[in-house]
Design a protein around this motif. Structure first.
Motif, PDB file in Angstrom:
ATOM      1  N   PRO A  17       0.787  -1.232   0.000  1.00 55.82           N
ATOM      2  CA  PRO A  17       0.000   0.000   0.000  1.00 55.82           C
ATOM      3  C   PRO A  17       0.824   1.288   0.000  1.00 55.82           C
ATOM      4  N   LYS A  18       2.003   1.301   0.614  1.00 54.01           N
ATOM      5  CA  LYS A  18       2.808   2.530   0.629  1.00 54.01           C
ATOM      6  C   LYS A  18       3.282   2.894  -0.775  1.00 54.01           C
ATOM      7  N   GLU A  19       3.816   1.904  -1.497  1.00 53.25           N
ATOM      8  CA  GLU A  19       4.258   2.170  -2.866  1.00 53.25           C
ATOM      9  C   GLU A  19       3.066   2.509  -3.755  1.00 53.25           C
ATOM     10  N   LEU A  20       1.949   1.817  -3.560  1.00 52.99           N
ATOM     11  CA  LEU A  20       0.767   2.101  -4.370  1.00 52.99           C
ATOM     12  C   LEU A  20       0.283   3.534  -4.141  1.00 52.99           C
ATOM     13  N   ALA A  21       0.335   4.017  -2.913  1.00 48.10           N
ATOM     14  CA  ALA A  21      -0.072   5.404  -2.638  1.00 48.10           C
ATOM     15  C   ALA A  21       0.808   6.391  -3.406  1.00 48.10           C
ATOM     16  N   LEU A  22       2.108   6.102  -3.502  1.00 46.88           N
ATOM     17  CA  LEU A  22       3.011   6.979  -4.253  1.00 46.88           C
ATOM     18  C   LEU A  22       2.738   6.900  -5.753  1.00 46.88           C
ATOM     19  N   ILE A  23       2.387   5.726  -6.236  1.00 51.39           N
ATOM     20  CA  ILE A  23       2.001   5.579  -7.649  1.00 51.39           C
ATOM     21  C   ILE A  23       0.749   6.413  -7.911  1.00 51.39           C
ATOM     22  N   LYS A  24      -0.230   6.335  -7.008  1.00 54.79           N
ATOM     23  CA  LYS A  24      -1.469   7.114  -7.155  1.00 54.79           C
ATOM     24  C   LYS A  24      -1.161   8.612  -7.153  1.00 54.79           C
ATOM     25  N   GLN A  25      -0.223   9.056  -6.295  1.00 50.07           N
ATOM     26  CA  GLN A  25       0.151  10.479  -6.253  1.00 50.07           C
ATOM     27  C   GLN A  25       0.710  10.960  -7.586  1.00 50.07           C
ATOM     28  N   SER A  26       1.301  10.057  -8.352  1.00 54.17           N
ATOM     29  CA  SER A  26       1.863  10.428  -9.657  1.00 54.17           C
ATOM     30  C   SER A  26       0.798  10.425 -10.755  1.00 54.17           C
ATOM     31  N   ALA A  54       2.907 -10.785  -4.474  1.00 57.76           N
ATOM     32  CA  ALA A  54       1.929  -9.954  -3.761  1.00 57.76           C
ATOM     33  C   ALA A  54       1.224 -10.755  -2.665  1.00 57.76           C
ATOM     34  N   ARG A  55       0.868 -11.984  -2.976  1.00 53.55           N
ATOM     35  CA  ARG A  55       0.139 -12.838  -2.031  1.00 53.55           C
ATOM     36  C   ARG A  55       1.056 -13.378  -0.937  1.00 53.55           C
ATOM     37  N   ASN A  56       2.227 -13.895  -1.330  1.00 50.08           N
ATOM     38  CA  ASN A  56       3.086 -14.610  -0.387  1.00 50.08           C
ATOM     39  C   ASN A  56       4.044 -13.718   0.389  1.00 50.08           C
ATOM     40  N   TRP A  57       4.376 -12.537  -0.127  1.00 52.82           N
ATOM     41  CA  TRP A  57       5.295 -11.642   0.567  1.00 52.82           C
ATOM     42  C   TRP A  57       4.570 -10.391   1.055  1.00 52.82           C
ATOM     43  N   ASN A  58       4.019  -9.615   0.110  1.00 56.95           N
ATOM     44  CA  ASN A  58       3.376  -8.360   0.511  1.00 56.95           C
ATOM     45  C   ASN A  58       2.228  -8.600   1.488  1.00 56.95           C
ATOM     46  N   ALA A  59       1.307  -9.488   1.135  1.00 57.16           N
ATOM     47  CA  ALA A  59       0.121  -9.710   1.973  1.00 57.16           C
ATOM     48  C   ALA A  59       0.425 -10.521   3.227  1.00 57.16           C
ATOM     49  N   ASP A  63       4.373  -5.118   7.754  1.00 59.26           N
ATOM     50  CA  ASP A  63       4.801  -3.828   7.192  1.00 59.26           C
ATOM     51  C   ASP A  63       3.837  -3.287   6.141  1.00 59.26           C
ATOM     52  N   THR A  64       3.095  -4.167   5.491  1.00 64.13           N
ATOM     53  CA  THR A  64       2.146  -3.741   4.456  1.00 64.13           C
ATOM     54  C   THR A  64       0.712  -3.760   4.968  1.00 64.13           C
ATOM     55  N   GLY A  65       0.535  -4.072   6.261  1.00 63.16           N
ATOM     56  CA  GLY A  65      -0.814  -4.217   6.779  1.00 63.16           C
ATOM     57  C   GLY A  65      -1.503  -5.442   6.220  1.00 63.16           C
ATOM     58  N   TYR A  66      -0.691  -6.422   5.794  1.00 66.26           N
ATOM     59  CA  TYR A  66      -1.188  -7.689   5.246  1.00 66.26           C
ATOM     60  C   TYR A  66      -1.992  -7.487   3.963  1.00 66.26           C
ATOM     61  N   ILE A  67      -1.524  -6.543   3.132  1.00 62.77           N
ATOM     62  CA  ILE A  67      -2.168  -6.257   1.845  1.00 62.77           C
ATOM     63  C   ILE A  67      -1.094  -6.256   0.753  1.00 62.77           C
ATOM     64  N   GLU A 119      -5.733  -7.731  -5.851  1.00 59.99           N
ATOM     65  CA  GLU A 119      -5.437  -7.357  -4.467  1.00 59.99           C
ATOM     66  C   GLU A 119      -5.503  -8.626  -3.623  1.00 59.99           C
ATOM     67  N   PHE A 120      -4.567  -8.722  -2.693  1.00 60.31           N
ATOM     68  CA  PHE A 120      -4.530  -9.870  -1.775  1.00 60.31           C
ATOM     69  C   PHE A 120      -4.501  -9.352  -0.354  1.00 60.31           C
ATOM     70  N   ARG A 121      -5.292  -9.971   0.512  1.00 60.98           N
ATOM     71  CA  ARG A 121      -5.329  -9.598   1.922  1.00 60.98           C
ATOM     72  C   ARG A 121      -5.228 -10.869   2.758  1.00 60.98           C
ATOM     73  N   GLN A 122      -4.492 -10.762   3.849  1.00 61.80           N
ATOM     74  CA  GLN A 122      -4.408 -11.874   4.791  1.00 61.80           C
ATOM     75  C   GLN A 122      -4.679 -11.349   6.191  1.00 61.80           C
ATOM     76  N   SER A 123      -5.149 -12.225   7.029  1.00 60.82           N
ATOM     77  CA  SER A 123      -5.336 -11.878   8.441  1.00 60.82           C
ATOM     78  C   SER A 123      -4.021 -12.104   9.179  1.00 60.82           C
ATOM     79  N   PRO A 124      -3.705 -11.230  10.127  1.00 59.86           N
ATOM     80  CA  PRO A 124      -2.498 -11.459  10.927  1.00 59.86           C
ATOM     81  C   PRO A 124      -2.581 -12.819  11.619  1.00 59.86           C
TER      82      PRO A 124
END
Length: 125
Positions: A17-26, A54-59, A63-67, A119-124
């Motif tokens: 989500p942090k990188e995606l927010a910066l992409i959206k800002q552009s 995205a599923r196995n690392w980011n989510a 640090d990514t809020g499991y997204i 988009e992939f989401r996981q529960s902590p």
């Protein structure tokens, strides 16, 4: 081999989500500069590989809020021709290694917008 219409190549990028927010800002037109500990930008050649990351690392990361997200975008083939495709595991694990200092020029060679395609989401745990 990358999917191509001869002038552009379709690439994918797993992101949080942090990188995606910066992409959206552009305006969905460019990727943000790499951090000092990120000397290389790694766009990948297929959606399946991007989804795995995205599923196995980011989510899977607090640090990514499991997204995790997968983005898709087009890059001019002529620009990419100066880089070789790297296979970093199985046959689907193909990516370009773009040095961080080349990212501004890479961004200038994106044709159209960077779009989120999954988009992939996981529960902590």
């Amino acid at each position: 081999m990358p999917k191509s219409d001869r002038q552009t190549i379709t690439l994918f990028r797993p992101t949080g989500p942090k990188e995606l927010a910066l992409i959206k800002q552009s305006g969905d037109r460019e990727f943000p500069p790499r951090l000092p500990e990120q000397p290389i930008f790694y766009p990948v050649l297929n959606e399946e590989y991007a989804a795995q990351i995205a599923r196995n690392w980011n989510a899977a990361s607090i640090d990514t809020g499991y997204i995790g997200y997968v983005t898709r975008f087009q890059v001019r083939a002529e620009f990419l021709s100066r880089y070789s495709v790297k296979t970093v595991g199985g046959s689907i694990h193909q990516e370009y290694w773009i040095p961080a200092e080349d990212l501004p020029e890479f961004n200038c060679n994106i044709v159209g917008l960077i779009e989120v395609i999954s988009e992939f989401r996981q529960s902590p745990t």
